[in-house]
Write a protein that holds these residues in place. Structure first.
Motif, PDB file in Angstrom:
ATOM      1  N   PRO A   4     -14.200  -7.643  -2.715  1.00 43.80           N
ATOM      2  CA  PRO A   4     -12.853  -7.515  -3.624  1.00 43.80           C
ATOM      3  C   PRO A   4     -12.417  -9.001  -3.720  1.00 43.80           C
ATOM      4  O   PRO A   4     -12.619  -9.882  -2.858  1.00 43.80           O
ATOM      5  CB  PRO A   4     -12.014  -6.679  -2.910  1.00 43.80           C
ATOM      6  N   PRO A   7      -6.524 -12.204  -3.068  1.00 49.09           N
ATOM      7  CA  PRO A   7      -5.234 -12.516  -3.620  1.00 49.09           C
ATOM      8  C   PRO A   7      -4.826 -13.826  -3.779  1.00 49.09           C
ATOM      9  O   PRO A   7      -4.964 -14.806  -2.651  1.00 49.09           O
ATOM     10  CB  PRO A   7      -4.076 -11.585  -2.877  1.00 49.09           C
ATOM     11  N   LEU A 226      -0.225   1.795  -0.252  1.00 43.18           N
ATOM     12  CA  LEU A 226      -1.595   1.668   0.458  1.00 43.18           C
ATOM     13  C   LEU A 226      -2.021   2.761   1.358  1.00 43.18           C
ATOM     14  O   LEU A 226      -3.226   3.287   1.358  1.00 43.18           O
ATOM     15  CB  LEU A 226      -1.309   0.291   1.441  1.00 43.18           C
ATOM     16  N   GLN A 229      -3.558   5.690  -0.759  1.00 39.43           N
ATOM     17  CA  GLN A 229      -4.939   5.375  -1.178  1.00 39.43           C
ATOM     18  C   GLN A 229      -5.660   5.286   0.020  1.00 39.43           C
ATOM     19  O   GLN A 229      -7.101   6.085  -0.347  1.00 39.43           O
ATOM     20  CB  GLN A 229      -4.943   3.864  -1.839  1.00 39.43           C
ATOM     21  N   GLU A 241     -11.153   2.817  -5.118  1.00 33.20           N
ATOM     22  CA  GLU A 241     -10.900   1.442  -4.768  1.00 33.20           C
ATOM     23  C   GLU A 241      -9.456   1.358  -4.259  1.00 33.20           C
ATOM     24  O   GLU A 241      -8.678   2.045  -4.923  1.00 33.20           O
ATOM     25  CB  GLU A 241     -11.353   0.611  -6.085  1.00 33.20           C
ATOM     26  N   ILE A 242      -9.262   0.688  -3.250  1.00 34.76           N
ATOM     27  CA  ILE A 242      -7.866   0.467  -2.955  1.00 34.76           C
ATOM     28  C   ILE A 242      -7.302  -1.017  -3.470  1.00 34.76           C
ATOM     29  O   ILE A 242      -7.708  -1.906  -3.189  1.00 34.76           O
ATOM     30  CB  ILE A 242      -8.035   0.293  -1.442  1.00 34.76           C
ATOM     31  N   ALA A 243      -6.055  -0.874  -4.031  1.00 33.04           N
ATOM     32  CA  ALA A 243      -5.653  -2.133  -4.677  1.00 33.04           C
ATOM     33  C   ALA A 243      -4.134  -2.217  -4.148  1.00 33.04           C
ATOM     34  O   ALA A 243      -3.362  -1.300  -4.434  1.00 33.04           O
ATOM     35  CB  ALA A 243      -5.551  -1.907  -6.158  1.00 33.04           C
ATOM     36  N   ASP A 245      -0.318  -4.052  -3.629  1.00 35.54           N
ATOM     37  CA  ASP A 245       0.739  -4.914  -4.263  1.00 35.54           C
ATOM     38  C   ASP A 245       1.774  -5.136  -3.543  1.00 35.54           C
ATOM     39  O   ASP A 245       1.729  -5.046  -2.432  1.00 35.54           O
ATOM     40  CB  ASP A 245       1.279  -4.268  -5.586  1.00 35.54           C
ATOM     41  N   THR A 251      -0.822  -7.514   0.354  1.00 33.15           N
ATOM     42  CA  THR A 251      -1.939  -7.702  -0.619  1.00 33.15           C
ATOM     43  C   THR A 251      -3.152  -7.977   0.222  1.00 33.15           C
ATOM     44  O   THR A 251      -4.409  -7.654   0.027  1.00 33.15           O
ATOM     45  CB  THR A 251      -1.867  -8.475  -1.980  1.00 33.15           C
ATOM     46  N   GLY A 254      -4.416  -5.125   1.945  1.00 32.36           N
ATOM     47  CA  GLY A 254      -5.052  -4.201   0.885  1.00 32.36           C
ATOM     48  C   GLY A 254      -6.539  -4.814   0.898  1.00 32.36           C
ATOM     49  O   GLY A 254      -7.372  -4.025   0.917  1.00 32.36           O
ATOM     50  N   HIS A 255      -6.576  -6.099   0.821  1.00 33.92           N
ATOM     51  CA  HIS A 255      -7.953  -6.577   0.535  1.00 33.92           C
ATOM     52  C   HIS A 255      -8.786  -6.351   1.672  1.00 33.92           C
ATOM     53  O   HIS A 255      -9.958  -6.107   1.590  1.00 33.92           O
ATOM     54  CB  HIS A 255      -7.624  -8.070   0.367  1.00 33.92           C
ATOM     55  N   GLU A 258      -9.697  -2.733   1.695  1.00 36.36           N
ATOM     56  CA  GLU A 258     -10.871  -2.642   0.806  1.00 36.36           C
ATOM     57  C   GLU A 258     -12.121  -2.944   1.114  1.00 36.36           C
ATOM     58  O   GLU A 258     -13.284  -2.284   0.869  1.00 36.36           O
ATOM     59  CB  GLU A 258     -10.259  -3.057  -0.554  1.00 36.36           C
TER      60      GLU A 258
END
Length: 522
Positions: A4, A7, A226, A229, A241-243, A245, A251, A254-255, A258
């Motif tokens: 992915p 950020p 998060l 998800q 997919e995990i996005a 914010d 972030t 989350g990255h 993912e």
């Protein structure tokens, strides 16, 4: 699978920066408000102290000073009229009080130039009245001069006293004005303190609400999204997919999640492929095992039948043509019959070895006392009348395959009797000991035979491994290998014990207690 996108750290304020900025702003606001409260409270106290300890006492001292001079003038008039020195006592007392009040007033006025000037003017007026009126009049009256009374009551004396009254009035008015100003300042500072306190409380509440909303927006909200998800992924939606914010830390989290999801999804896909391949191979292996088992049965039958024919016809040949055969021919026939019989035993033992673990679907309670009795009965004539088989302890009931456990005891007891010494009575001692911590039984089978060299402790459990020549001790070399396979099939372990107490061999093996509530289903 591509990773992915990372950020952008530069475009997003980090959570540390946001929280640090918020707390810095709140801290600066608190410092300002605390400073305002401290300053307003100090000014309020100072203004209050000025009112209580300076200006009000100053007004009282000014009023007492005027009253002292008035009392002096009254005492002077009484002395002038009566010419009695006793009437001069109040005058002298008020002179002393006047000086004390003047000093008190001077101390209270301090360095205020305007008030000090007015006080100095009042002091000059009082001093002039003393020098021009009261002093000469008292002196004249004391000497009997008739002009003494006229000096105290003349118009010039009244003007001097009126001047004192006027100066005292101006000083009193100025002191009252200063008192009002100090009271007004105290009120102003008190209002400022209350307002600052109210503003501080309001701003703190507003800051708390703002920080809470910021926390919900920056931290709790993104974490909840998060987590939602992540729960979807953990529930089986591995392609979700995990996005993330919010701040850069979340972030980045989350990255990472993912990335981990993608790796897990890749591993799961590979695992599914491997699982499918293993399933297919397992089915093929099961079919192969079934074919091999069927082949073993068929092979054992098809191989045994020709061997029986060979042995039978060799024996028939010996009986029918025995007189015509010489000793060498009969010896050859004996070799052929013995080889055929040994081949039959070998096929039977190999078939028994291959059947271990396939003949029983589940274990049942097995009474090892009864199993030992059946094993001894199966040995038959191998157990000579001179041999003694003893149970040093009662044998328990364990969960297992009855036929395999009988075969295990039969082989161990049979080996002990086979490898006996000719000079002593063969004795086989069997005992059991329970290990409550491990929930297993440890069995011991000891004999007084020829024994086994400890260096062969592992070799003896291998298939077709023999320590003696065939003409010394018979057998196929499969018995102890079969014992090991049976014990391991039951979840135990068998070994040659290192015992130095005497001749003979000692075998030990373990059998788990198992579930004794199981019932035999056949």
């Amino acid at each position: 699978m591509t990773p992915p996108p990372q950020p952008d750290r530069k475009r997003s304020w980090s959570l540390r920066r946001r929280i640090g900025g918020s707390f810095a702003a709140v801290a600066a606001l608190l410092v300002t408000l605390v400073a305002a409260l401290v300053v307003s409270s100090v000014l309020f106290v100072v203004a209050g102290n000025d009112v209580i300890y300076r200006w009000q006492p100053a007004v009282s001292a000014g009023q007492r000073l005027l009253a002292d001079v008035v009392n002096e003038e009254t005492g002077l008039r009484g002395y002038a009229l009566s010419r009695d020195p006793a009437f001069l006592e109040p005058y002298n007392q008020n002179v002393v009080a006047e000086r004390a009040d003047t000093k008190r007033l001077r101390d209270l006025v301090g360095h205020d130039s305007r008030l000090r000037a007015q006080l100095a003017a009042l002091e000059r007026a009082v001093r002039a009245w003393h020098e021009d009126v009261s002093g000469p009049a008292i002196a004249a009256i004391a000497t009997g001069d008739a002009r003494g009374a006229h000096l105290a009551d003349r118009p010039a004396a009244n003007q001097r006293f009126d001047s004192i009254r006027a100066q005292s009035g101006r000083l009193d008015a100025e002191l009252l004005a200063r008192t009002r100003e100090a009271k007004a300042a105290r009120t102003t500072y008190g209002v400022f303190f209350v307002v600052a306190l109210a503003v501080a409380v309001g701003l703190l509440v507003a800051a708390g609400v703002t920080l809470w909303r910021g926390l919900r927006r920056w931290v709790l909200g993104p974490i909840d999204r998060l987590a939602a998800q992540t729960r979807e992924v953990s529930s089986g939606q591995t392609r979700r997919e995990i996005a993330a914010d919010g701040p850069v830390e979340l972030t980045m989290l989350g990255h990472d999640v993912e990335t981990m999801r993608r790796q897990i999804a890749t591993q799961l896909a590979l695992a599914e492929e491997v699982h499918e391949e293993l399933r297919v191979r397992g089915e093929e292996l099961a079919r192969s095992n079934d074919d091999l088992q069927q082949f073993a049965y068929v092979a054992s039958h098809d191989l045994s039948e020709p061997l029986r024919k060979v042995a039978n016809f060799c024996q028939l040949l010996e009986r029918q043509y025995g007189p015509e055969l010489d000793d060498r021919a009969r010896q050859y026939i004996d070799f052929a019959v013995d080889g055929a019989k040994r081949m039959q035993v070998l096929i039977t033992d190999l078939l028994a070895l291959s059947r271990v673990g396939r003949t029983t679907e589940r274990f049942v309670p097995v009474d090892l006392e009864a199993a030992l009795g059946q094993a001894i009965a199966n040995l038959g004539e191998k157990v000579s009348t001179a041999a003694r088989i003893e149970c040093a302890t009662p044998l328990p009931t364990v969960a297992g395959d009855r036929s395999l456990l009988i075969s295990l005891l039969e082989n161990l007891v049979g080996n002990a009797l086979k490898y006996r010494r000719d000079d002593v009575e063969p004795v086989v001692a069997i005992s059991a000991e329970r290990d409550t911590d491990q929930a297993v039984w440890t069995f011991t089978v000891a004999d007084n035979g020829i024994g086994i060299d400890p260096q062969y402790a592992e070799r003896i459990f291998a298939v077709f491994q023999r320590l003696h020549l065939r003409d010394q001790y018979g057998g196929t070399g499969i018995g102890l290998a079969l014992c090991r396979k049976i014990v391991e099939f039951h979840g135990g372990h068998i070994w040659l014990a290192d015992v130095e107490s005497g001749p003979g061999a000692t075998f030990r093996f373990t059998i788990p207690e198992g579930d004794l509530s199981a019932e035999h289903d056949g």
